[in-house]
Design a protein around this motif. Sequence first.
Motif, short mmCIF file in Angstrom:
data_model
loop_
_atom_site.label_atom_id
_atom_site.label_comp_id
_atom_site.label_asym_id
_atom_site.label_seq_id
_atom_site.Cartn_x
_atom_site.Cartn_y
_atom_site.Cartn_z
N GLY A 1 -10.59 -31.45 -12.68
CA GLY A 1 -11.68 -30.58 -12.30
C GLY A 1 -11.73 -29.32 -13.14
O GLY A 1 -10.69 -28.68 -13.33
N TYR A 2 -12.91 -28.99 -13.65
CA TYR A 2 -13.07 -27.76 -14.43
C TYR A 2 -13.69 -26.70 -13.52
O TYR A 2 -14.79 -26.90 -12.98
N PRO A 3 -12.99 -25.57 -13.28
CA PRO A 3 -13.48 -24.57 -12.31
C PRO A 3 -14.69 -23.82 -12.82
O PRO A 3 -14.77 -23.44 -13.99
N GLU B 1 -11.36 -19.08 -9.10
CA GLU B 1 -10.74 -20.05 -8.19
C GLU B 1 -10.23 -19.38 -6.92
O GLU B 1 -10.13 -20.03 -5.87
N GLU C 1 -16.37 -23.70 -7.31
CA GLU C 1 -16.79 -25.08 -7.40
C GLU C 1 -16.22 -25.68 -8.68
O GLU C 1 -15.85 -24.96 -9.62
N TYR C 2 -16.15 -27.02 -8.73
CA TYR C 2 -15.56 -27.69 -9.87
C TYR C 2 -16.51 -28.74 -10.44
O TYR C 2 -17.24 -29.40 -9.69
#
Length: 339
Positions: free
Chosen positions: A64-66, A70, A75-76
């Motif tokens: 997952g790329y934030p 965070e 959201e990711y």
Amino acid sequence: MARAIWSGVLSFGLVTVPVSLYTAIEDHTTHFRLLQRGTSDRVRNKRVNERTGREVPFENTVKGYPLGDEEEGAEYVVVEREELDRIAPGKSQLVEISGFVDLNDVEPVYFDRTYYLGPRGKEYVKVYQLLRTALERSNRAGIATFVMRSKQYLTAVRAQPGVLVLQTMHWADEIRDPQETVPGLPEGMDLSGKESGKEVDLALRLIDGLSVDWNPEEYRDTYEEKVAELVEAKRQGEETAVAQAPPEATNVVDLMQALQASIDRAGERAGGKGRKKAAGGSPSAVRKAKREAGPELRRMKKEELYERATEIGVPGRSRMNREELIDALSKATRRKKAA
């Protein structure tokens, strides 16, 4: 013989040579296990869901790329591993040298890991050796990119005695600007300012006085040796050494004096005077120690002398040069005979 970790073709211009890549470095670091204090129970890392506290199998994880912070519940963008595989560079069988650069123009910070390149067959040795010799004589490196294990690398192909080496390099955008990273760096040396010409001259004399021929076998990982000694001492139930305090920083006011004293000390070492203390003090004691050392010790390499010093427990051996090891072993032999 080691196994190749990659095989392909090395090309420069219209010349090609099949090669294989081998790991050049071995890790000798002492590895410990993580235990719970007061027990022999191993402590292991697990993938745990932060919200539920439950362990998550690897096959149930995704990347997952934030988006955003965070800490504030970002959201990711979820990416599957298969999606990354599809856009990864294809498996490459080619190291194509696009140009040759002067090694003096490449800052050391760009170099990463080193590998050996070897020809894949006797019929390719002549071309392989031709490139190695040309690179050595020109003091240049061939710059190329290649793909290994789904990752693209910038590399430098350069000569080492008897072998070609391939060094992976960092990309330009991975290198931090030192002026932006390290606080307090000077803008440059101004010989007409604080760094006087006399100070620089003394520093150059000190460097010249401490100059030695490069012999990597003269250097040992003394920290790993001390770790091994610590483990053995604790196994035997012995007391461990107390850490030494680091030397104090040189006061700018005393800089000239410290430089001159360092030059004098380097001159004493070069003249052999620095070995008087290890052999017993006077010049006659030094000559006597050398006579009693005998041809056997004189024929031994430093590594062999160090091993013998380790066997009989010579203190401070990790900080001794070859002459000091010979003197220490000679004194230990005399004490043993006297006993």
